[in-house]
Design an enzyme around this catalytic site. Structure first.
Site, short mmCIF file in Angstrom:
data_model
loop_
_atom_site.label_atom_id
_atom_site.label_comp_id
_atom_site.label_asym_id
_atom_site.label_seq_id
_atom_site.Cartn_x
_atom_site.Cartn_y
_atom_site.Cartn_z
N HIS B 53 -6.28 -46.57 12.18
CA HIS B 53 -7.68 -46.95 12.39
C HIS B 53 -8.52 -45.68 12.43
O HIS B 53 -8.02 -44.57 12.60
CB HIS B 53 -7.82 -47.75 13.68
CG HIS B 53 -7.33 -49.17 13.54
ND1 HIS B 53 -7.58 -50.15 14.47
CD2 HIS B 53 -6.61 -49.78 12.54
CE1 HIS B 53 -7.03 -51.29 14.07
NE2 HIS B 53 -6.44 -51.09 12.91
N GLU B 55 -10.61 -44.46 14.58
CA GLU B 55 -10.58 -43.70 15.82
C GLU B 55 -9.36 -42.77 15.85
O GLU B 55 -9.44 -41.61 16.27
CB GLU B 55 -10.49 -44.64 17.04
CG GLU B 55 -11.62 -45.65 17.17
CD GLU B 55 -11.32 -46.96 16.46
OE1 GLU B 55 -10.78 -46.93 15.33
OE2 GLU B 55 -11.62 -48.01 17.04
N CYS B 78 -10.52 -51.67 18.93
CA CYS B 78 -9.66 -52.84 19.11
C CYS B 78 -8.83 -52.67 20.38
O CYS B 78 -8.52 -51.56 20.81
CB CYS B 78 -8.76 -53.06 17.90
SG CYS B 78 -7.53 -51.78 17.69
N CYS B 87 -6.55 -49.41 19.82
CA CYS B 87 -7.25 -48.14 19.83
C CYS B 87 -7.75 -47.77 21.22
O CYS B 87 -7.85 -46.59 21.53
CB CYS B 87 -8.43 -48.17 18.86
SG CYS B 87 -7.87 -48.10 17.15
#
Lengths: 354, 354
Positions: B53, B55, B78, B87
């Site tokens: 992801h 991040e 998330c 995350c």
């Protein structure tokens, strides 16, 4: 900074000139401002042929021999006797110190003498600055002067599927912005040109309706077979009106206040449109705004008689019920010099220069 | 000024997110930037489902427990296990001081927990600022999440007389700007949808060609009667490819790497288009870019399955040789929520929201 100031005042003069545009033919529209100590002390514009020129209207607002006045004029001051005496003489007599003008007048009568020389002879400083805005403003006047032909702008409205209406139904499918643009252009044009067919279909008023005011405009109608009766609403709204017709037809009951011009007619192609335009140029119209149907548009474009096309496209589809805005010979847009699009809310406008 | 800075960095994160758009489905595209002492120290975006992801990609570029780092993310981080761990856990573990994100994730799995609460529990300051740019960016993701339907953008090109081509002639009549706009949109969409008829007519590649680079895209084809052979050029360019067909037809020689989906078919109207779109939504596509002929466009619009229509209008007229871009039932533009026009050189583009 002097130059920027000059440009500023010339643009103010242009704003004046715009007020007269559409009402001065055969003269060009002209605006003037008088500036003293960096302040505008007077403004003027040419209202109509036969009335005072812009310079004269402007100078009438301050005394002769006011010291330190610069006169800004959109167009070179005239140096010949027309319906009014030459403006250069008046400028000299009024004791103007300096003259700044936009366009050199391409008119042969003005070109025969040299306004600059006359002014300089009288110790009046002169210079000319042709701003792009002023050049654009005089595009049709210069074209008409040099070519003896009018600048023709042809406008139509159409749907996304290329229809300009529905047979037998005076449907209105463009938006308020399109209406306003049309009426602004009718206002500023010298004359509107249409056809009997369009008038019979739409019974258009062909006047100008802007901000709750109504203005009449000159109107030329192509009515080969003299089908119009005079009962159509445009005859009470437009003035003066010319009807161009096939010489084989003669007006049995001439419509009041209408001037008839009879022309030879081709059995297949109808009236010679270039001859119609030439007649209108000779009457003194620089700018012609054409609103007519697909057949007229096809012919005008095919014969290379259009300088600018304006198309409104509205988000509508009429399908098989619609009448095509395009008749043969089809317009070949590949010949266009430039094509620009201008969003107008939910409608869009194309401007095509040929 | 803090807020303006936050907006600035969120827009930087959005620039990152855009890089992944069109390649992340079923995930939303997400971008992130890490800021310390008013300087961006790291950037990241979600490249594709299954990969890190945004991040995580961003945080991997600076050490854990770097003090004073604010993480700007276009979307709420998330908090659930998907193909990758949540995350929020990673943010806590990395010792981030503050999190600023754009959109609250409407995904039910994310909504079940509260990312803000989890972060606050770990003394991480959080706030969300939904900028209009970010809201627009996630329009299709939110729509897909809430309605289980894809955001459908249908595009066609037409002449001024409403023709989309000439029978039997793969004529190209729109300009480079239109081409670029199409390919930008193909790039950013999750999947292209077309029909066998369009492929047989045009043999379109349905890839993305931008700045000398070629990118394959997912492609869905409606081919009720399985007329495509696999020799068509799109099969070597697009991937993956789905073919939707009438269940009465079965692929005798299945095309390699093509996934077939058989559906019931209405004898008159063909495949149920809403079912096709629902299947594509279930596969995980938020955004569908449709390029197809007049028949498909008429059906999609008539059935209310289009969210946005894009029309290129080119200054050309095909006349009787042209194929109409409009078939019955005609599109009723009066139902449009908004209509906007965008000039693109000699062409113009309409964007219609339904």
């Amino acid at each position: 900074m002097i130059i920027l100031q000059d440009e500023f005042y010339l643009l103010q003069a242009l704003e004046e000139a715009k007020k007269g545009r559409g009402f001065c033919s055969p003269n060009p529209a002209v605006g003037a401002v008088a500036v003293k100590n960096n302040k505008i002390i007077a403004k003027g514009y040419h209202h109509a042929a036969g009335l005072a020129h812009a310079e004269i209207e402007c100078m009438s607002q301050f005394p002769k021999n006011t010291p330190g006045v610069t006169l800004y004029i959109t167009l070179e001051p005239c140096n010949h006797f027309g319906k009014t005496p030459p403006c250069v003489n008046a400028i000299v007599e009024h004791g103007i110190q300096k003259v700044v003008y936009g366009l050199h007048d391409p008119n042969q009568l003005v070109r025969a003498l040299d306004s600059n020389e006359i002014l300089k002879m009288h110790q009046i400083e002169t210079c000319s600055i042709l701003l792009p805005e002023i050049e654009a403003f005089y595009q049709s006047y210069v074209y008409w002067t040099l070519h003896n032909k009018p600048w023709v702008t042809a406008k139509w409205a159409q749907t996304l599927d290329g229809k300009n209406g529905i047979e037998g139904d005076a449907i209105h499918f463009t938006n308020q912005e399109a209406f306003d643009f049309t009426h602004q252009n009718r206002y500023h044009t010298d004359i509107i040109l249409s056809t009997a067919q369009t008038i019979l279909n739409d019974n258009a008023q062909f006047n100008v309706r802007l901000q709750d005011k109504v203005y009449p405009k000159p109107l030329a109608i192509i009515d080969s077979q003299l089908r119009l009766t005079g009962q159509e609403v445009c005859f009470s709204q437009a003035r003066p009106v010319w009807i161009f017709h096939n010489h084989l037809y003669q007006p049995a009951n001439p419509i009041k206040n209408v001037q008839y011009i009879s022309l030879d007619s081709h059995p297949e192609h109808g009236l010679d449109l270039s001859l119609v335009l030439q007649c209108l140029a000779q009457i003194g119209f620089h700018d012609i705004w054409v609103e007519a149907g697909a057949k007229m548009m096809a012919q005008l474009h095919h014969q290379g008689l259009v300088n600018t096309s304006i198309i409104y496209v509205a988000p509508a589809v009429f399908g098989v019920n619609g009448m095509s805005a395009f008749q043969t010979p089809l317009i070949n847009f590949e010949n266009a010099k430039s094509i620009e699009w201008f969003p107008m809310g939910s409608n869009v406008r194309a401007k095509i220069n040929w």
